[in-house]
Design an enzyme around this catalytic site. Structure first.
Site, PDB file in Angstrom:
ATOM      1  N   HIS A 107     -32.142  -2.403   4.171  1.00  0.00           N
ATOM      2  CA  HIS A 107     -30.521  -2.058   5.496  1.00  0.00           C
ATOM      3  C   HIS A 107     -29.873  -0.695   4.288  1.00  0.00           C
ATOM      4  CE1 HIS A 107     -27.739  -2.201   8.192  1.00  0.00           C
ATOM      5  NE2 HIS A 107     -26.667  -2.203   7.063  1.00  0.00           N
ATOM      6  N   GLU A 174     -33.460   3.222  -2.258  1.00  0.00           N
ATOM      7  CA  GLU A 174     -34.708   2.303  -1.488  1.00  0.00           C
ATOM      8  C   GLU A 174     -36.217   3.075  -2.301  1.00  0.00           C
ATOM      9  OE1 GLU A 174     -33.857   3.036   2.287  1.00  0.00           O
ATOM     10  OE2 GLU A 174     -32.518   1.579   2.011  1.00  0.00           O
TER      11      GLU A 174
HETATM   12  C1  GRF Z   1     -34.545   2.722   5.526  1.00  0.00           C
HETATM   13  O1  GRF Z   1     -32.898   3.251   4.871  1.00  0.00           O
HETATM   14  C2  GRF Z   1     -33.894   1.388   5.542  1.00  0.00           C
HETATM   15  O2  GRF Z   1     -33.309   0.898   4.913  1.00  0.00           O
HETATM   16  C3  GRF Z   1     -33.552   1.309   7.058  1.00  0.00           C
HETATM   17  O3  GRF Z   1     -34.086   2.049   7.755  1.00  0.00           O
HETATM   18  C4  GRF Z   1     -35.211   3.109   6.929  1.00  0.00           C
HETATM   19  C5  GRF Z   1     -35.984   3.278   7.124  1.00  0.00           C
HETATM   20  O4  GRF Z   1     -36.671   4.443   6.784  1.00  0.00           O
HETATM   21  N1  GRF Z   1     -33.499  -0.235   7.659  1.00  0.00           N
HETATM   22  P1  GRF Z   1     -37.825   4.909   6.589  1.00  0.00           P
HETATM   23  O5  GRF Z   1     -38.943   5.304   7.909  1.00  0.00           O
HETATM   24  O6  GRF Z   1     -38.637   4.155   5.710  1.00  0.00           O
HETATM   25  O7  GRF Z   1     -38.471   6.245   6.002  1.00  0.00           O
END
Ligand code: GRF
Length: 194
Positions: A107, A174
């Site tokens: 998240h 991330e």
């Molecule tokens: C990410 O920023 C995650 O934290 C949120 O949705 C986004 C997904 O991005 N839950 P992606 O589809 O992996 O590029």
């Protein structure tokens, strides 16, 4: 441990997992999305469980029926760990009974701050605007964006940030932490299963 990734968007976190060598046995998308095309290009096994179809067919009860269909697919593929990587459908409680402590979520905020579908937008709109935000990896349960936190990182909020620029910087972080957190959680599950 057989692993499934659930996606709704670009799939960049799924790609980061793939790049870091996490074996992805199944990708499930709830809509036609860029991530689904990306999964195909990586030759991953995919299933598209179109949530719109269930919404139109089932009316008020669609969420439970959708979740049931998803559980069936995951069980058919012998999945032991489910990774929600930008998955935008709230699943009904049956999911977490079928996969207790086996669903992870990422998240884009430092939970419990800014839960919900528009975390980055809400962060930028807050008054006062925080100077720091980040991303959280947690064990998912029936309550949205809640559950045991495994990893949390910090990202600076710049005065000139837009939703796009801040989202991009959060995603960069991330991609670096998500694969590691997943791997560590897999090890933890393997140890506790003994
Ligand atoms: C990410 O920023 C995650 O934290 C949120 O949705 C986004 C997904 O991005 N839950 P992606 O589809 O992996 O590029």
């Amino acid at each position: 441990m057989r692993t499934a990734v659930l996606i709704s968007g670009k799939g960049s976190n799924m790609q980061a997992m793939y790049r870091e060598g996490i074996h992805i046995d199944l990708v499930v998308a709830d809509r036609d999305c860029e991530g689904l095309k990306l999964a195909h290009s990586l030759a991953l096994f995919t299933r598209h469980i179109d949530r719109k179809h269930w919404q139109e067919k089932e009316g008020a009860n669609w969420r439970q029926v959708f979740t049931g269909a998803l559980i069936q697919v995951l069980e058919d593929h012998n999945i032991g760990l489910v990774v929600m990587a930008g998955f935008m459908t709230i699943l009904s409680g049956e999911m977490f009974q079928a996969f207790p402590n086996r669903v992870l979520n990422i998240h884009p905020s430092r939970l419990p701050l800014f839960p919900g579908a528009h975390a980055v937008r809400d962060t930028l709109a807050a008054n006062p605007r925080p100077t720091l935000t980040g991303s959280t990896i947690h064990v998912a349960g029936p309550k949205v964006d809640d559950g045991r936190i495994l990893f949390q990182t910090t990202v600076e909020v710049r005065p000139d940030d837009t939703e796009e620029s801040l989202t991009a910087r959060i995603k960069q972080v991330e991609h670096a932490i998500f694969p590691t957190a997943i791997r560590e959680y897999m090890l933890h599950l393997a140890k506790t299963a003994r």
